[in-house]
Design a protein around this motif. Structure first.
Motif, PDB file in Angstrom:
ATOM      1  N   CYS B 112       9.307  11.406 -11.358  1.00  0.00           N
ATOM      2  CA  CYS B 112       9.847  11.091 -10.440  1.00  0.00           C
ATOM      3  C   CYS B 112       9.525  11.717  -9.108  1.00  0.00           C
ATOM      4  CB  CYS B 112      11.403  11.835 -10.828  1.00  0.00           C
ATOM      5  SG  CYS B 112      12.662  11.841  -9.503  1.00  0.00           S
ATOM      6  N   HIS B 114      11.165  12.899  -6.636  1.00  0.00           N
ATOM      7  CA  HIS B 114      11.859  14.160  -6.320  1.00  0.00           C
ATOM      8  C   HIS B 114      11.081  15.515  -6.776  1.00  0.00           C
ATOM      9  CE1 HIS B 114      15.559  16.754  -6.522  1.00  0.00           C
ATOM     10  NE2 HIS B 114      14.950  16.768  -5.180  1.00  0.00           N
ATOM     11  N   LEU B 115      11.269  15.825  -7.972  1.00  0.00           N
ATOM     12  CA  LEU B 115      10.499  16.854  -8.388  1.00  0.00           C
ATOM     13  C   LEU B 115      10.004  16.816 -10.062  1.00  0.00           C
ATOM     14  CD1 LEU B 115      13.209  19.669  -7.689  1.00  0.00           C
ATOM     15  CD2 LEU B 115      10.966  19.445  -6.521  1.00  0.00           C
ATOM     16  N   CYS B 130      16.463   9.264 -13.381  1.00  0.00           N
ATOM     17  CA  CYS B 130      15.654  10.391 -13.523  1.00  0.00           C
ATOM     18  C   CYS B 130      16.922  11.341 -14.302  1.00  0.00           C
ATOM     19  CB  CYS B 130      15.416  10.820 -12.371  1.00  0.00           C
ATOM     20  SG  CYS B 130      14.440  12.563 -12.583  1.00  0.00           S
ATOM     21  N   HIS B 133      17.921  15.325 -11.431  1.00  0.00           N
ATOM     22  CA  HIS B 133      19.003  15.432 -10.205  1.00  0.00           C
ATOM     23  C   HIS B 133      19.563  13.891 -10.070  1.00  0.00           C
ATOM     24  CE1 HIS B 133      15.531  18.369  -9.881  1.00  0.00           C
ATOM     25  NE2 HIS B 133      16.541  19.125 -10.013  1.00  0.00           N
ATOM     26  N   GLY B 135      18.206  10.990  -9.585  1.00  0.00           N
ATOM     27  CA  GLY B 135      17.540   9.806  -8.794  1.00  0.00           C
ATOM     28  C   GLY B 135      17.417   8.647  -9.603  1.00  0.00           C
TER      29      GLY B 135
HETATM   30  S1  FES Z   1      13.446  15.309 -10.268  1.00  0.00           S
HETATM   31 FE1  FES Z   1      14.012  13.058 -10.369  1.00  0.00          FE
HETATM   32  S2  FES Z   1      15.996  13.397  -8.984  1.00  0.00           S
HETATM   33 FE2  FES Z   1      15.129  15.438  -9.059  1.00  0.00          FE
END
Ligand code: FES
Lengths: 485, 178
Positions: B112, B114-115, B130, B133, B135
């Motif tokens: 992802c 994001h993280l 994901c 969080h 996503g």
């Molecule tokens: S790692 Fe995918 S939404 Fe945070």
């Protein structure tokens, strides 16, 4: 006769070992009698945890294999075959939890009692470094469990580092030992966990204790009396003169009792709850996984989920280091003045605020409602009363709701994902037009389904959603429609 | 105190260089040099992971393009081109392959944006989700909702002799995509 012989033998030994001055300068040093308090037991208990961690850690290292292809198997062996292996792992795991918790309590106590003020600024600084190193040990230890959580947890760590401008790429490679998480990553973390960080911690503990002995343990604070660096040393010397007693054996009893309770609790927790088992082999192709960090990092995990996305990088890259620096700077900013918590309402409020925030975030992290429930669409059924007596079109809509994974984010009366709003009463909130628009265009954190739903599917879905309201609640109506229309 | 006129103070003299002080300084200097000589290989060893001495990406086959049905998205796995024998399962890296049509593909990193959690593809709703969080991405990798600051990371790909190849070998982050 016997006792005088013994004394002679003792003297003979003492003459050669010279332990008495060592003892008087350490365990036997004088402390103010009011420092023998239940509030002062957390530091020594943290130290006891450290000793236990070292003992259990050395034992675990006798069996654990720090190799990416065998670490997981060696943990299975430790947990299920090696005699006492599961118990030692339990002790090490619970020991780490207790160590982090007690260290936090120690830090809070020191802060609330103003013990970091003159002349103990460096003792505080050293303690802050110990705090960071211990968290480092907790994180690296979690990686050594080398399971799915470790693999993806590291992935999260690396993604966080990747956000640091300029240095991101190099830091990532430095931590992973290469461009990708692989064998060298584990050996790096092993080396950090068993050599580098423990070495640092032991050095810092020695320094920390040296300063405690050199400056004396903080006296129990008195209301209305503060620290004046000009006169403090003389006052403290006078206090020791008046009320000083050797720490060992006069003032150590509470530390001893508390430490025994702590060790007992760790033994009990390990026996009752056992170790934290690895949750699945570190195989990145097993993607049906929901990574979760250990308790100490849950609060951080929650922060990343709950922050508005535009603030994330700013917070990670700039605010976090500032927070850490602020912690270090406390004794230099507030070097003198009141010590007693009752005289320092802002300090007390600060502790309450920080701890409430951290605990709330951690508890939120436990359930992590922001994460979709990835299997809800095929494992959580539509409640029976929501399909009873519905028309074929509406039933078709319920099927669409399941098949299109809506339930992963949306609960129906509490069951299902919690990321989006519960749809159990959606008909009371959205009109037909609003529902259609929301489904097709998304928005407010919902993807647009326009391309993936055919018009009949949308019609069925919306027809079903329009039936979802508590029995006696009014259905949302378009205010431009004539009444009853 | 005597009133005798005092001798003018001699200028503060450097302590005389004795054999002992010379050897002391020489000893310090030699040890500093030795420490520096030891440090060079140590530091070089540790940061060799950062200073790139070799390419960190290579072309890797993902299989015959016949394995990827038109207009569908499938999970594929490649072996880390720079693996070592004791990598174990960590050498197998998954990715999502979307065959847009013909020889046009999109190959997404599993991570992802994001993280870095592993995103999952849901063909029924045509979305990547994901688990961390929340996503969500559309089938072409664009962000649909949630915290990701950008779309899914995409591998460079080529089709050669009926096989699909990607350039991979490093973990994608915001500062260094795949
Ligand atoms: S790692 Fe995918 S939404 Fe945070």
């Amino acid at each position: 006769m016997g006792s005088s012989r013994l004394r002679a033998a003792g003297d003979w030994l003492e003459q050669r070992l010279g332990l008495r001055p060592l003892f008087e300068g350490s365990a036997g040093h004088l402390v103010p009698s009011n420092a023998s308090s239940w509030w002062y037991v957390f530091g020594s208990a943290t130290l006891v945890c450290l000793v236990m961690q070292i003992a259990t850690g050395i034992c675990l290292a006798l069996v654990y294999v720090p190799s990416a292809d065998q670490a997981w198997e060696s943990l299975q062996h430790l947990d299920f075959e090696q005699p006492f292996g599961w118990y030692l792992r339990g002790l090490h795991y619970w020991g780490s939890n207790f160590m982090v918790a007690l260290m936090t309590l120690h830090m809070i106590q020191v802060f609330l009692f103003g013990a970091y003020k003159y002349p103990r600024e460096l003792t505080w600084l050293c303690g802050c470094l110990l705090f960071l190193c211990t968290l480092g040990l907790a994180f690296t230890g979690q990686v050594l469990r080398f399971d799915q959580n470790a693999y993806w947890g590291l992935g999260i760590g690396v993604s966080i580092m990747g956000r640091i401008p300029l240095l991101g790429e190099s830091l990532t490679s430095l931590v992973l030992g290469g461009p990708i998480l692989a064998a060298e990553t584990l050996t790096r973390f092993f080396s950090l966990h068993v050599f580098v960080l423990p070495g640092l911690v032991i050095t810092l503990v020695v320094l920390h204790l040296r300063m405690v002995l050199h400056n004396g343990i903080n006296e129990f604070p008195t209301r209305g009396r503060g620290v004046d660096p000009e006169t403090y040393d003389a006052e403290y010397a006078e206090l020791i003169e008046r009320t000083g007693e050797p720490f060992f054996p006069n003032a150590i009893h509470k530390d001893l009792l508390f430490s025994a309770v702590v060790i007992g609790s760790i033994l009990a927790c390990a026996a009752i709850f056992g170790p934290k088992l690895p949750n699945g082999p570190p195989d990145p192709t097993l993607i049906d996984t929901v990574p979760r960090p250990d308790f100490y990092f849950l609060a951080l995990f929650s922060v990343f989920a709950l922050l508005p996305p535009y603030m994330e990088t700013f917070l990670i890259v700039y605010v976090m280091p500032v927070v850490v620096l602020a912690l270090f700077a406390i004794p230099f900013v507030s070097r003198s003045g009141a010590k007693h918590p009752a005289d320092r309402p802002v300090a007390v409020a600060g502790v309450v605020l920080v701890m409430t925030t951290v605990m709330t975030l951690a508890v939120l992290g436990l359930s992590s409602d922001w994460s979709p429930h990835m299997d809800a669409w095929k494992s959580v059924a539509v409640p029976v009363e929501m399909v009873e007596g519905r028309s074929p079109l509406e039933l078709r809509g319920a099927a669409v709701l399941q098949a299109k994974q809506c339930r992963n984010c949306h609960a129906l009366d509490g069951s299902g994902g919690k990321r989006g709003p519960d749809l159990g009463d959606v008909a009371t909130r959205l009109t037909e037009d609003q529902l259609i628009r929301q489904v097709l265009q998304g928005g407010g954190n919902m993807p647009a389904y326009g391309k993936n739903l055919s018009p009949p599917e949308v019609a069925a879905l919306v027809a079903f959603l329009r039936t979802l309201s508590p029995a006696d609640a009014a259905i949302a109506q378009n205010s431009a429609d004539p009444l009853g229309g | 105190m005597s009133d005798e006129p005092r001798e003018p103070m001699p200028p503060p003299a450097l302590p005389p260089v004795t054999r002992r002080s010379f050897l002391f300084k020489l000893g310090l200097g030699l040890n500093a040099l030795a420490a520096a000589l030891v440090a060079v290989p140590l530091i070089g060893y540790v940061i060799s992971a950062v200073v790139q001495t070799r390419a960190d990406q290579a072309w890797i086959p993902l299989g015959s393009i016949g394995d990827f049905p038109e207009r569908q998205t499938r999970l594929a796995t490649y072996r880390n081109p720079f693996r070592v024998a004791w990598d174990g399962t960590t050498a197998d890296i998954p990715c999502w392959v979307r065959r847009v049509g013909g020889e046009r593909f999109q190959v997404f990193a599993i991570n992802c944006a994001h993280l870095g959690c592993p995103v999952r593809w849901f063909p029924q709703s045509g979305l990547f989700m994901c688990p961390c969080h929340g996503g969500v991405y559309y089938e072409d990798g664009r962000v649909a909702s949630g915290p990701p600051p950008r779309g899914l990371f995409e591998y460079e790909y080529k089709v050669s002799q009926g096989s699909l190849w990607v350039r991979g070998g490093r973990v994608p982050t915001l500062s260094q995509t795949v």
